[in-house]
Motif scaffolding. Structure first.
Motif, short mmCIF file in Angstrom:
data_model
loop_
_atom_site.label_atom_id
_atom_site.label_comp_id
_atom_site.label_asym_id
_atom_site.label_seq_id
_atom_site.Cartn_x
_atom_site.Cartn_y
_atom_site.Cartn_z
N GLU A 198 -33.00 51.61 38.50
CA GLU A 198 -32.48 51.50 36.49
C GLU A 198 -33.20 51.55 36.75
OE1 GLU A 198 -30.23 47.45 36.08
OE2 GLU A 198 -29.03 47.70 38.42
N GLU A 199 -32.34 52.83 35.51
CA GLU A 199 -32.70 53.09 33.93
C GLU A 199 -32.10 53.27 32.72
OE1 GLU A 199 -36.02 54.85 33.25
OE2 GLU A 199 -36.97 55.19 35.18
N ALA A 200 -31.87 54.46 31.93
CA ALA A 200 -30.36 54.14 30.68
C ALA A 200 -30.53 55.65 30.59
CB ALA A 200 -31.73 54.33 29.43
N ALA A 201 -29.63 55.83 31.03
CA ALA A 201 -28.72 56.85 30.79
C ALA A 201 -29.46 57.95 29.93
CB ALA A 201 -27.32 57.08 30.59
N ALA A 202 -29.44 59.39 30.46
CA ALA A 202 -29.52 60.75 29.32
C ALA A 202 -29.30 60.65 28.61
CB ALA A 202 -29.71 62.02 30.61
N PHE A 203 -30.25 61.13 27.18
CA PHE A 203 -29.04 61.12 25.98
C PHE A 203 -29.99 62.19 24.96
CE2 PHE A 203 -29.06 60.92 21.18
CZ PHE A 203 -27.55 60.72 20.71
N GLU A 204 -29.48 63.27 24.85
CA GLU A 204 -30.08 64.50 24.04
C GLU A 204 -29.39 64.43 22.31
OE1 GLU A 204 -29.57 67.60 26.03
OE2 GLU A 204 -31.31 67.19 27.87
N ARG A 205 -27.84 64.61 22.23
CA ARG A 205 -27.55 64.48 20.82
C ARG A 205 -26.03 63.81 21.51
NH1 ARG A 205 -27.87 70.50 19.35
NH2 ARG A 205 -26.91 70.98 20.87
N SER A 206 -25.05 63.75 20.11
CA SER A 206 -23.54 63.16 20.96
C SER A 206 -22.61 63.31 19.97
CB SER A 206 -23.61 62.40 22.31
OG SER A 206 -22.11 62.10 22.21
N ASP A 207 -21.17 63.96 19.90
CA ASP A 207 -20.39 63.30 19.22
C ASP A 207 -20.01 61.63 19.53
OD1 ASP A 207 -20.47 65.99 18.25
OD2 ASP A 207 -19.04 66.33 20.82
N ILE A 208 -19.08 61.82 18.26
CA ILE A 208 -19.29 59.84 18.55
C ILE A 208 -17.56 59.73 18.30
CG2 ILE A 208 -18.56 57.77 16.55
CD1 ILE A 208 -21.24 59.22 15.13
#
Ligand code: EPS
Length: 389
Positions: A331-341
């Motif tokens: 189990e790990e946190a999902a990937a994040f690069e940048r995103s819209d809100i």
């Protein structure tokens, strides 16, 4: 029939599209296409990528001296961000060191990452997300802008607006064509109700702070449509079904409703169906209400077409949800690069494009013709038939 297809990855060299089925002789306004592209990029709550991209279309074929030739149109929109991804997204073989590969291995819940990875056997989920990204919708909007230019020739217009965002206001806005038309292009959320818009902005700010995302509802309205587009005769000719598929295919859309669609299921028939009257002067059948949203039996009835898209919140969260690493199975946190809100206003513009493409196709089916002139003659003949009905 009017049809189109797109290609291109989010961080690849460019997005491209081919549009087929426009008659010869349709005036093409490239500035108008670029204006639509700009509208899609606008909106409070978009992320850093929109500061990089300033979408502009190039028309590579199918148009000469400002008019369509009747041959396929090829369109291209460069990805400016490509400059930062030439190695990671190279089409040639590469053997990148792990830290330079930008491999994605922690799928985001709600995104295509895991389902697509399982389906294609992709061990780098970037192979999925690059195409699943809503970046692709820029190409659709360019195609839709062409469909709009065809519709204009037949007196039809399309607009969209945001009627709810993150659950605000509690009851989705119900507004006239005039109120929707009065929304300024620089309205932060393409919402006609200033107070509602302000509370949506505050909610977006709060969710940005919390690293969360928001969904909402947009409505697309088309007016000036002749009765008789689409058909009741076969399931796949029904215009409501075709529009629903087109709007549902927009990333993050999880529900589509036509007219009073959702509410209608809990009301008695007497409060749902639009009673018919006749205006002897204009020789038109008219309705005082339009709960059907302009479609009966899968056919346009001459009233405004109203279609709603319900969006789930964006699935890339700055404060990521739990996921599993596809290598370690831990189990790990999902990937994040940048995103819209939130992207509800942009989705409305995409909804306009998809609606225009379906309506354009229905117009081509009904009025045929190889040139715009021939198509218009067929259209006028049909209008004559309607007047004599
Ligand atoms: C998207 C993620 C973001 C969005 C993108 C859709 O892009 P990036 O990963 O490059 O930051 O900005 O939308 C667009 C690029 C666009 O043109 O609308 C996603 O994961 O779907």
């Amino acid at each position: 029939m009017l049809r189109f297809t797109t290609a291109g990855e989010s961080h690849g060299r460019a997005l491209v599209a081919i549009v087929e089925g426009l008659p010869a002789g349709v005036p093409v306004d490239i500035d108008q296409i670029n204006h639509e592209l700009k509208r899609r990029q606008w909106g409070y709550g978009r992320g850093g990528r929109m500061k990089i991209e300033q979408d502009e279309v190039q028309i590579l074929s199918g148009v000469r001296h400002g008019l369509t030739l009747g041959s396929p149109l090829a369109l291209m929109i460069d990805n400016k961000d490509w400059a930062n991804w030439t190695e990671v997204m190279a089409t040639e073989a590469r053997d990148l060191e792990p830290e330079k590969s930008r491999r994605v291995k922690r799928p985001r819940p709600g995104h295509a990452d895991l389902a697509g990875g399982l389906k294609f056997g992709a061990r780098d989920l970037r192979n999925i997300l690059e195409r699943a990204s809503a970046r692709e919708t820029a190409a659709r909007v360019a195609c839709g802008a062409l469909a709009k230019q065809l519709l204009t020739q037949f007196g039809a217009e399309i607009r969209s607006h945001v009627i709810q965002l993150g659950g605000l206001p509690e009851k989705p806005l119900e507004l006239s064509w005039e109120a929707i038309s009065a929304i300024r292009e620089d309205a932060p959320l393409r919402c006609a109700d200033e107070l509602a818009q302000q509370s949506m902005i505050e909610l977006i700010d709060q969710k940005r702070h919390e690293g969360d995302t928001l969904g909402g509802i947009f409505e697309v309205v088309a007016r000036g449509l002749v009765p008789g587009l689409g058909s009741h005769t076969s399931w796949d000719g029904k215009l409501d079904g075709r529009l629903a598929q087109a709007v549902m295919s927009i990333p993050a859309v999880k529900g589509v409703a036509i007219g009073a669609g959702v509410e209608a299921s809990s009301l008695p028939g007497s409060e749902v169906h639009d009673e018919i009257a006749y205006n002897a002067e204009t020789k038109d059948f008219i309705r005082a209400t339009n709960r059907a949203g302009g479609l009966e039996g899968g056919i346009t009835n001459g009233e405004e077409l109203r279609i709603r898209g319900h969006l789930k919140p964006i699935s890339t969260l700055r404060r990521p949800l739990r996921s599993v690493d596809i290598d370690t199975k831990q189990e790990e946190a999902a990937a994040f690069e940048r995103s819209d809100i939130t992207v509800v206003p942009a989705a409305g513009v995409i909804g306009e494009a998809m609606t225009a493409l379906v309506l354009g196709s229905a117009l081509r089916e009904k009025f045929g013709g190889d040139s715009l002139g021939e198509m218009k003659r067929n259209f006028e003949g049909y209008r004559e038939q309607l007047r004599g009905y």
